[in-house]
Design a protein around this motif. Sequence first.
Motif, PDB file in Angstrom:
ATOM      1  N   GLY A  44     -50.921  88.424-124.178  1.00 13.97           N
ATOM      2  CA  GLY A  44     -51.116  89.468-125.483  1.00 13.97           C
ATOM      3  C   GLY A  44     -49.703  89.959-125.778  1.00 13.97           C
ATOM      4  O   GLY A  44     -48.899  89.772-125.010  1.00 13.97           O
ATOM      5  N   SER A  45     -49.762  90.645-126.536  1.00 16.35           N
ATOM      6  CA  SER A  45     -48.328  91.456-127.204  1.00 16.35           C
ATOM      7  C   SER A  45     -48.312  92.536-126.602  1.00 16.35           C
ATOM      8  O   SER A  45     -47.073  93.423-126.697  1.00 16.35           O
ATOM      9  CB  SER A  45     -48.427  91.419-128.655  1.00 16.35           C
ATOM     10  N   GLY A  46     -49.279  93.017-125.673  1.00 18.62           N
ATOM     11  CA  GLY A  46     -49.200  94.474-124.955  1.00 18.62           C
ATOM     12  C   GLY A  46     -49.464  95.483-125.732  1.00 18.62           C
ATOM     13  O   GLY A  46     -49.739  95.598-126.720  1.00 18.62           O
TER      14      GLY A  46
ATOM     15  N   CYS B  52     -51.823  91.861-120.976  1.00 16.21           N
ATOM     16  CA  CYS B  52     -52.738  91.053-120.447  1.00 16.21           C
ATOM     17  C   CYS B  52     -52.469  89.569-120.381  1.00 16.21           C
ATOM     18  O   CYS B  52     -51.626  89.374-121.690  1.00 16.21           O
ATOM     19  CB  CYS B  52     -54.268  91.474-120.632  1.00 16.21           C
ATOM     20  N   ALA B  53     -52.906  88.737-119.578  1.00 16.93           N
ATOM     21  CA  ALA B  53     -52.670  87.491-119.827  1.00 16.93           C
ATOM     22  C   ALA B  53     -54.053  86.637-119.367  1.00 16.93           C
ATOM     23  O   ALA B  53     -54.458  86.924-118.307  1.00 16.93           O
ATOM     24  CB  ALA B  53     -51.332  86.833-118.986  1.00 16.93           C
TER      25      ALA B  53
ATOM     26  N   LYS C  70     -42.599  90.023-129.466  1.00 20.91           N
ATOM     27  CA  LYS C  70     -42.697  90.529-128.123  1.00 20.91           C
ATOM     28  C   LYS C  70     -43.854  89.549-127.322  1.00 20.91           C
ATOM     29  O   LYS C  70     -44.044  90.194-126.350  1.00 20.91           O
ATOM     30  CB  LYS C  70     -42.926  92.147-128.189  1.00 20.91           C
ATOM     31  N   PHE C  71     -44.459  88.593-127.917  1.00 15.25           N
ATOM     32  CA  PHE C  71     -45.161  87.676-126.933  1.00 15.25           C
ATOM     33  C   PHE C  71     -44.157  87.007-125.843  1.00 15.25           C
ATOM     34  O   PHE C  71     -43.267  86.613-126.358  1.00 15.25           O
ATOM     35  CB  PHE C  71     -45.942  86.903-127.787  1.00 15.25           C
ATOM     36  N   LEU C  72     -44.903  86.997-124.687  1.00 13.02           N
ATOM     37  CA  LEU C  72     -44.321  86.183-123.991  1.00 13.02           C
ATOM     38  C   LEU C  72     -45.042  84.680-123.949  1.00 13.02           C
ATOM     39  O   LEU C  72     -46.162  84.653-123.719  1.00 13.02           O
ATOM     40  CB  LEU C  72     -44.479  86.646-122.363  1.00 13.02           C
ATOM     41  N   LYS C  73     -44.215  83.668-124.193  1.00 17.90           N
ATOM     42  CA  LYS C  73     -44.571  82.311-124.453  1.00 17.90           C
ATOM     43  C   LYS C  73     -44.203  81.636-123.163  1.00 17.90           C
ATOM     44  O   LYS C  73     -42.814  81.467-123.042  1.00 17.90           O
ATOM     45  CB  LYS C  73     -44.272  81.999-125.596  1.00 17.90           C
TER      46      LYS C  73
ATOM     47  N   CYS D 126     -58.203  94.125-123.878  1.00 23.72           N
ATOM     48  CA  CYS D 126     -57.679  93.060-123.976  1.00 23.72           C
ATOM     49  C   CYS D 126     -58.686  92.023-124.157  1.00 23.72           C
ATOM     50  O   CYS D 126     -59.735  92.040-123.544  1.00 23.72           O
ATOM     51  CB  CYS D 126     -57.202  92.408-122.536  1.00 23.72           C
ATOM     52  N   SER D 127     -58.676  90.963-125.266  1.00 27.58           N
ATOM     53  CA  SER D 127     -59.625  89.948-125.781  1.00 27.58           C
ATOM     54  C   SER D 127     -59.068  88.777-125.694  1.00 27.58           C
ATOM     55  O   SER D 127     -58.023  88.347-125.835  1.00 27.58           O
ATOM     56  CB  SER D 127     -60.197  90.482-127.106  1.00 27.58           C
ATOM     57  N   PHE D 128     -59.974  87.869-125.300  1.00 33.21           N
ATOM     58  CA  PHE D 128     -59.568  86.405-124.764  1.00 33.21           C
ATOM     59  C   PHE D 128     -60.855  85.578-124.965  1.00 33.21           C
ATOM     60  O   PHE D 128     -62.063  86.091-125.028  1.00 33.21           O
ATOM     61  CB  PHE D 128     -58.989  86.280-123.390  1.00 33.21           C
ATOM     62  N   PRO D 129     -60.540  84.269-125.309  1.00 33.07           N
ATOM     63  CA  PRO D 129     -61.750  83.324-125.330  1.00 33.07           C
ATOM     64  C   PRO D 129     -62.607  83.386-124.250  1.00 33.07           C
ATOM     65  O   PRO D 129     -61.817  83.236-123.202  1.00 33.07           O
ATOM     66  CB  PRO D 129     -60.887  82.081-125.914  1.00 33.07           C
ATOM     67  N   SER D 130     -63.856  83.624-124.483  1.00 29.85           N
ATOM     68  CA  SER D 130     -64.676  83.644-123.177  1.00 29.85           C
ATOM     69  C   SER D 130     -65.069  81.967-122.789  1.00 29.85           C
ATOM     70  O   SER D 130     -65.457  81.896-121.502  1.00 29.85           O
ATOM     71  CB  SER D 130     -66.024  84.217-123.512  1.00 29.85           C
ATOM     72  N   SER D 131     -64.807  81.033-123.606  1.00 29.09           N
ATOM     73  CA  SER D 131     -65.093  79.561-123.077  1.00 29.09           C
ATOM     74  C   SER D 131     -63.994  79.143-122.250  1.00 29.09           C
ATOM     75  O   SER D 131     -62.747  79.487-122.233  1.00 29.09           O
ATOM     76  CB  SER D 131     -65.096  78.700-124.277  1.00 29.09           C
TER      77      SER D 131
END
Lengths: 110, 113
Positions: free
Chosen positions: A101-103, A90-91, B41-44, A23-28
């Motif tokens: 994320g789209s999973g 992941c969120a 399929k994104f949860l928003k 899972c990748s996400f913005p680190s800031s």
Amino acid sequence: ILNVEQSPQSLHVQEGDSTNFTCSFPSSNFYALHWYRWETAKSPEALFVMTLNGDEKKKGRISATLNTKEGYSYLYIKGSQPEDSATYLCASGGFNKFYFGSGTKLNVKP
Amino acid sequence: DTAVSQTPKYLVTQMGNDKSIKCEQNLGHDTMYWYKQDSKKFLKIMFSYNNKELIINETVPNRFSPKSPDKAHLNLHINSLELGDSAVYFCASSQDRADYGYTFGSGTRLTVV
């Protein structure tokens, strides 16, 4: 809006294999990261909530690590079983707003 | 005992109709949410209420109106339904802030024909 990406989109493994996904996400301005397990026709179920850089969490054969400086988390499944087949979400976000994320859809073949 | 329950599970309706989806949680959580699963399929996130007060409204058309009569309930009313509203809508709750994780309902599959 946070851009949360997961890879791979889907994964097929044999029973007994160990596997991992990203899972990748913005680190800031990182605040917290969630992992969820989502079985077909059910609701997403929380696996881990992680907040600190270097955090490692474990639940049975499933574990997760967190690197907030580079903006990624890994989920590991040791000795996959058919009942592990699910979509893993992941969120990332904070307070009351998390972006998913789209999973990664995992299929474990017996 | 279901922690977060949504009704109905399935809803098929014609364009232009008005419909509501109900959500109730028995966890004693302070905050409730509506999420929409889009075509990719994104949860928003759509809305969030904390103790009956709207705290997040994420650029959702004003045909969508959430209502929270008390902190255990968050209903979603949709006016003048459009084809593009077809999706799965998930209710969720959390203990105060969502940092601690969400508990989701099982979803309502809305189909607009």
